[in-house]
Structures are given as C-alpha cells and as structure tokens.
Write a protein that holds these residues in place. Structure first.
Motif, PDB file in Angstrom:
ATOM      1  N   VAL A   1       0.872  -1.179   0.000  1.00 44.67           N
ATOM      2  CA  VAL A   1       0.000   0.000   0.000  1.00 44.67           C
ATOM      3  C   VAL A   1       0.905   1.223   0.000  1.00 44.67           C
ATOM      4  O   VAL A   1       1.546   1.545   1.004  1.00 44.67           O
ATOM      5  CB  VAL A   1      -0.922   0.006   1.234  1.00 44.67           C
ATOM      6  CG1 VAL A   1      -1.798   1.255   1.239  1.00 44.67           C
ATOM      7  CG2 VAL A   1      -1.777  -1.251   1.278  1.00 44.67           C
ATOM      8  N   PHE A   2       0.994   1.921  -1.126  1.00 40.48           N
ATOM      9  CA  PHE A   2       1.875   3.075  -1.271  1.00 40.48           C
ATOM     10  C   PHE A   2       1.155   4.343  -0.811  1.00 40.48           C
ATOM     11  O   PHE A   2      -0.028   4.556  -1.123  1.00 40.48           O
ATOM     12  CB  PHE A   2       2.328   3.221  -2.719  1.00 40.48           C
ATOM     13  CG  PHE A   2       3.064   2.007  -3.233  1.00 40.48           C
ATOM     14  CD1 PHE A   2       4.364   1.758  -2.827  1.00 40.48           C
ATOM     15  CD2 PHE A   2       2.452   1.114  -4.100  1.00 40.48           C
ATOM     16  CE1 PHE A   2       5.055   0.651  -3.298  1.00 40.48           C
ATOM     17  CE2 PHE A   2       3.123   0.004  -4.571  1.00 40.48           C
ATOM     18  CZ  PHE A   2       4.431  -0.237  -4.159  1.00 40.48           C
TER      19      PHE A   2
ATOM     20  N   LEU B   1      -5.819   0.868   8.359  1.00 42.88           N
ATOM     21  CA  LEU B   1      -5.510  -0.449   7.774  1.00 42.88           C
ATOM     22  C   LEU B   1      -5.774  -1.559   8.786  1.00 42.88           C
ATOM     23  O   LEU B   1      -6.321  -2.617   8.439  1.00 42.88           O
ATOM     24  CB  LEU B   1      -4.051  -0.497   7.320  1.00 42.88           C
ATOM     25  CG  LEU B   1      -3.686   0.308   6.069  1.00 42.88           C
ATOM     26  CD1 LEU B   1      -2.173   0.305   5.852  1.00 42.88           C
ATOM     27  CD2 LEU B   1      -4.386  -0.248   4.839  1.00 42.88           C
ATOM     28  N   LYS B   2      -5.387  -1.337  10.024  1.00 48.51           N
ATOM     29  CA  LYS B   2      -5.577  -2.355  11.055  1.00 48.51           C
ATOM     30  C   LYS B   2      -7.054  -2.578  11.360  1.00 48.51           C
ATOM     31  O   LYS B   2      -7.440  -3.673  11.792  1.00 48.51           O
ATOM     32  CB  LYS B   2      -4.823  -1.965  12.333  1.00 48.51           C
ATOM     33  CG  LYS B   2      -3.310  -2.071  12.201  1.00 48.51           C
ATOM     34  CD  LYS B   2      -2.615  -1.701  13.492  1.00 48.51           C
ATOM     35  CE  LYS B   2      -1.098  -1.888  13.359  1.00 48.51           C
ATOM     36  NZ  LYS B   2      -0.388  -1.522  14.615  1.00 48.51           N
ATOM     37  N   LYS B   3      -7.863  -1.559  11.134  1.00 56.45           N
ATOM     38  CA  LYS B   3      -9.303  -1.695  11.377  1.00 56.45           C
ATOM     39  C   LYS B   3     -10.035  -2.325  10.195  1.00 56.45           C
ATOM     40  O   LYS B   3     -11.199  -2.708  10.323  1.00 56.45           O
ATOM     41  CB  LYS B   3      -9.921  -0.324  11.678  1.00 56.45           C
ATOM     42  CG  LYS B   3      -9.517   0.257  13.022  1.00 56.45           C
ATOM     43  CD  LYS B   3     -10.366   1.460  13.381  1.00 56.45           C
ATOM     44  CE  LYS B   3     -10.222   2.581  12.376  1.00 56.45           C
ATOM     45  NZ  LYS B   3     -10.986   3.796  12.780  1.00 56.45           N
ATOM     46  N   THR B   4      -9.359  -2.414   9.055  1.00 60.11           N
ATOM     47  CA  THR B   4      -9.996  -2.929   7.841  1.00 60.11           C
ATOM     48  C   THR B   4     -10.233  -4.433   7.955  1.00 60.11           C
ATOM     49  O   THR B   4      -9.331  -5.183   8.343  1.00 60.11           O
ATOM     50  CB  THR B   4      -9.125  -2.641   6.604  1.00 60.11           C
ATOM     51  OG1 THR B   4      -8.892  -1.233   6.511  1.00 60.11           O
ATOM     52  CG2 THR B   4      -9.815  -3.122   5.328  1.00 60.11           C
ATOM     53  N   ASP B   5     -11.430  -4.867   7.626  1.00 60.22           N
ATOM     54  CA  ASP B   5     -11.754  -6.292   7.650  1.00 60.22           C
ATOM     55  C   ASP B   5     -10.865  -7.067   6.683  1.00 60.22           C
ATOM     56  O   ASP B   5     -10.505  -6.564   5.610  1.00 60.22           O
ATOM     57  CB  ASP B   5     -13.227  -6.513   7.261  1.00 60.22           C
ATOM     58  CG  ASP B   5     -14.175  -5.971   8.316  1.00 60.22           C
ATOM     59  OD1 ASP B   5     -13.742  -5.832   9.462  1.00 60.22           O
ATOM     60  OD2 ASP B   5     -15.346  -5.691   7.961  1.00 60.22           O
TER      61      ASP B   5
ATOM     62  N   ALA C   1     -10.420  -2.496  -2.517  1.00 62.28           N
ATOM     63  CA  ALA C   1     -11.323  -1.363  -2.764  1.00 62.28           C
ATOM     64  C   ALA C   1     -11.503  -0.529  -1.501  1.00 62.28           C
ATOM     65  O   ALA C   1     -11.536   0.715  -1.566  1.00 62.28           O
ATOM     66  CB  ALA C   1     -12.666  -1.875  -3.267  1.00 62.28           C
ATOM     67  N   ARG C   2     -11.610  -1.190  -0.341  1.00 62.79           N
ATOM     68  CA  ARG C   2     -11.752  -0.454   0.922  1.00 62.79           C
ATOM     69  C   ARG C   2     -10.476   0.289   1.277  1.00 62.79           C
ATOM     70  O   ARG C   2     -10.522   1.415   1.786  1.00 62.79           O
ATOM     71  CB  ARG C   2     -12.141  -1.422   2.049  1.00 62.79           C
ATOM     72  CG  ARG C   2     -13.562  -1.961   1.943  1.00 62.79           C
ATOM     73  CD  ARG C   2     -13.979  -2.640   3.244  1.00 62.79           C
ATOM     74  NE  ARG C   2     -13.212  -3.845   3.492  1.00 62.79           N
ATOM     75  CZ  ARG C   2     -13.582  -5.054   3.103  1.00 62.79           C
ATOM     76  NH1 ARG C   2     -14.700  -5.220   2.408  1.00 62.79           N
ATOM     77  NH2 ARG C   2     -12.842  -6.107   3.375  1.00 62.79           N
TER      78      ARG C   2
ATOM     79  N   LYS D   1      -8.202   1.494  -0.787  1.00 62.22           N
ATOM     80  CA  LYS D   1      -8.001   2.641  -1.679  1.00 62.22           C
ATOM     81  C   LYS D   1      -8.764   3.885  -1.230  1.00 62.22           C
ATOM     82  O   LYS D   1      -8.414   5.003  -1.593  1.00 62.22           O
ATOM     83  CB  LYS D   1      -8.426   2.261  -3.104  1.00 62.22           C
ATOM     84  CG  LYS D   1      -7.449   1.335  -3.817  1.00 62.22           C
ATOM     85  CD  LYS D   1      -7.914   1.028  -5.230  1.00 62.22           C
ATOM     86  CE  LYS D   1      -6.897   0.173  -5.969  1.00 62.22           C
ATOM     87  NZ  LYS D   1      -7.339  -0.150  -7.346  1.00 62.22           N
ATOM     88  N   LYS D   2      -9.813   3.679  -0.438  1.00 64.01           N
ATOM     89  CA  LYS D   2     -10.627   4.808   0.025  1.00 64.01           C
ATOM     90  C   LYS D   2     -10.031   5.500   1.254  1.00 64.01           C
ATOM     91  O   LYS D   2     -10.523   6.564   1.673  1.00 64.01           O
ATOM     92  CB  LYS D   2     -12.045   4.324   0.359  1.00 64.01           C
ATOM     93  CG  LYS D   2     -12.821   3.817  -0.849  1.00 64.01           C
ATOM     94  CD  LYS D   2     -14.196   3.320  -0.438  1.00 64.01           C
ATOM     95  CE  LYS D   2     -14.969   2.783  -1.649  1.00 64.01           C
ATOM     96  NZ  LYS D   2     -16.309   2.261  -1.252  1.00 64.01           N
ATOM     97  N   ILE D   3      -8.974   4.926   1.824  1.00 62.58           N
ATOM     98  CA  ILE D   3      -8.353   5.508   3.016  1.00 62.58           C
ATOM     99  C   ILE D   3      -7.571   6.758   2.618  1.00 62.58           C
ATOM    100  O   ILE D   3      -6.784   6.735   1.658  1.00 62.58           O
ATOM    101  CB  ILE D   3      -7.421   4.492   3.705  1.00 62.58           C
ATOM    102  CG1 ILE D   3      -8.228   3.274   4.180  1.00 62.58           C
ATOM    103  CG2 ILE D   3      -6.691   5.128   4.881  1.00 62.58           C
ATOM    104  CD1 ILE D   3      -7.367   2.159   4.749  1.00 62.58           C
ATOM    105  N   ASP D   4      -7.747   7.855   3.346  1.00 69.85           N
ATOM    106  CA  ASP D   4      -7.016   9.095   3.076  1.00 69.85           C
ATOM    107  C   ASP D   4      -5.516   8.877   3.261  1.00 69.85           C
ATOM    108  O   ASP D   4      -5.084   8.326   4.276  1.00 69.85           O
ATOM    109  CB  ASP D   4      -7.494  10.206   4.022  1.00 69.85           C
ATOM    110  CG  ASP D   4      -8.914  10.654   3.714  1.00 69.85           C
ATOM    111  OD1 ASP D   4      -9.345  10.469   2.556  1.00 69.85           O
ATOM    112  OD2 ASP D   4      -9.583  11.169   4.632  1.00 69.85           O
TER     113      ASP D   4
END
Length: 299
Positions: free
Chosen positions: A61-62, A79-83, A137-138, A140-143
C-alpha cells in the motif's frame, strides 16, 4: 458374553467359508482406502503449499508523497481496522531505496534523503484471498493512500486451486465410499445367501432380526478394519518410497509432510473408516435381504 462369542465365531466362520470372496473384498477395500489416503495426503501437502504462498503474498500500500508522520499513523490505524487484514508492517522509503541499491548496485545509491523517489508504504497480509478485490477497494478509500499493488491474478489463481482441490477430494472420497459399500454388501449378501437355510431355521425358533444381523455386521467390521490396517501400511511404504525415489523434501521452501508426523491418526482413521464402511455394507445387504426375501426365505 456367550452370545457375543457365538456370534463372533459365526462371523469368522462366514469369512473363512467364503474366503476367496473375502480376500477379494479386502483387496478392493484396500485399494479404495489407499487411494483415499493418498488423496488426503496430497491435499494436505497442497494446502500447506497454498497457505505458505498466501502468507508470502503481501500487498503493498503506497502512500502519498510528502505525507506527514501523523497521517502515516492514521493510515496504519485505518488499515488495522480494515476487515480481512491480518498483518500490517510499515515499509519506509529509506528501506525501499536500500533494497533497490542491494539489488541493482550503485544505480540507486545516489537517491538518498530528499532525492529518494520512492514512496513510504505498508505491506499487509490478508486473511482470505478470495476477498482480495473487496479489501483492496476499501483500502483505496483511506485518506493518504496513493496506490495499492494489484495481485488479483495471483489471489484468484490460489483461490481457484484451493477450491478445485477441495472439490476433487470430495468427489474422489465420495465415489470410493460408494464403491467400498457396494463391494462389502456384495460379499455379505453372498454369505447370507449361502446360509439362507440356517437363517430360516433361526427365524423359525424365534431369533430376532438383530440376532441374525449381528454376525454379518461383525464380519463387515472385521473385513473393514483389516483392510484399513493393510492400506495404512501400504500407504506408509509407498509414500516414503516415492519421496525417497524423487528425493522430495520440500516444494517452494515448504516442507513435505512426513508420514511419521501423521502415522497414528492415519492408522486410526483408516481402521475406523474401514469399519464404518464394513458396517454400512452389512446393513445395506442384510436390510435388503430381510426386506425382499424375508417372507419367502426366513419364515
């Protein structure tokens, strides 16, 4: 106790009386159990290989260029909260340039400090590769996320291989179970037919169906357990011979499962599975005989 001893002796007598058919039955059961055991060992080794590849299948993840340390920490928390994300490891641009310098010599050594063109990144490992696209997809939506490496092809291939192995293993085992039950039931039915006059006399003096069935069930159990033991011994011998002949110790740095590590469960499961097949075949053959021929042969 005396009844059990009598019934046990009757089952041994039935096996000996039809010994050629019993030997053929054991031979076919051994082949079925041997193929089943080989399929299980193959699936275990393949699943170990797939798990190893999945563990090493990291996603990069760049992050955006010029991102602050606070924003980097925020991205890490998201990222750690992402399922479906199992592990998150920060990979700085300094680490990246050092690896490029080691791999490509002095070509990238001049890019240091502010001249470093590489972005900071996170390397993450997923729990389930079948959810790869949804997870990416989830992310990529992270700021603060600039780009996510796309390895969906590898993820899809691994998922397909895993599903194919599970499906093929299920079909192979199911077909072999049906064949085994048919063979055992045929052997037992032949023994029942040969003893039909004796069974008729037993029924005429008040013997219950359970009493009549028991010797044939014991016979099926004995045939199944003997087959399970023989198939386990053959599986051990053939498995070790095959590995030694091709000098196979590992595949892609994944250690091949040694038979000694699974010997006890293989022997136990094979004998129990053989006994279950024997009982199933006996019940099928005896039930059909009593239902279809009982009124004529046993009354």
């Amino acid at each position: 106790m005396e009844s059990f001893v009598y019934l046990f002796k009757e089952s041994l007598r039935g096996i000996w009386k039809n010994r050629l058919l019993s030997i053929a039955c054991v031979g076919i059961l051994v082949c079925c159990l041997l193929l089943t055991g080989a399929a299980v060992l193959f699936c275990m080794n393949l699943n170990a290989l797939i798990d190893k590849v999945e563990d090493n299948n990291n996603i990069s993840v760049f992050l955006n260029d010029g991102i602050s340390k606070k924003e980097i920490k925020n991205v890490e928390a998201e990222l750690k909260k992402t399922d479906n994300v199992r592990n998150v490891v920060f990979y700085s641009k300094e680490q990246g340039i050092k690896e490029f310098s080691k791999a490509l010599g002095e070509l990238y050594s001049e890019f240091d400090g502010e001249d470093n063109p590489l972005p900071d990144a996170y390397k993450i490992t997923l729990e389930d590769l079948s959810e790869y696209n949804d997870t990416v997809a989830r992310i990529k939506k992270i700021d603060g996320v600039y780009k996510v490496s796309n390895r969906s092809g590898i993820a899809g291939m691994l998922t397909e291989v895993s599903n194919m192995v599970a499906t093929m293993g299920l079909w192979v085992v199911s077909i072999l179970i049906l064949i085994s039950v048919f063979i055992v039931s045929t052997a037992i039915r032949t023994n029942i037919y040969a003893r039909r006059a004796e069974i008729s006399i037993m029924k005429s003096v008040g013997a219950t169906n359970a009493f009549v069935r028991t010797p044939f069930i014991i016979e099926g159990v004995l045939l199944g357990m003997v087959s399970g033991f023989i198939s386990s011994v053959l599986l051990k011998f053939l498995y070790e011979v095959l590995l030694n002949a091709f000098q196979i110790k590992s595949v892609s740095n994944v250690e091949i499962i040694s038979f000694s590590s699974v010997a006890f469960p293989v022997f136990v499961i094979s004998m129990v599975f053989g006994a279950v097949l024997g009982i199933s075949g006996s019940v099928v053959s005896m039930g059909k005989y009593l239902r279809l021929e009982g009124n004529e042969a046993l009354m």
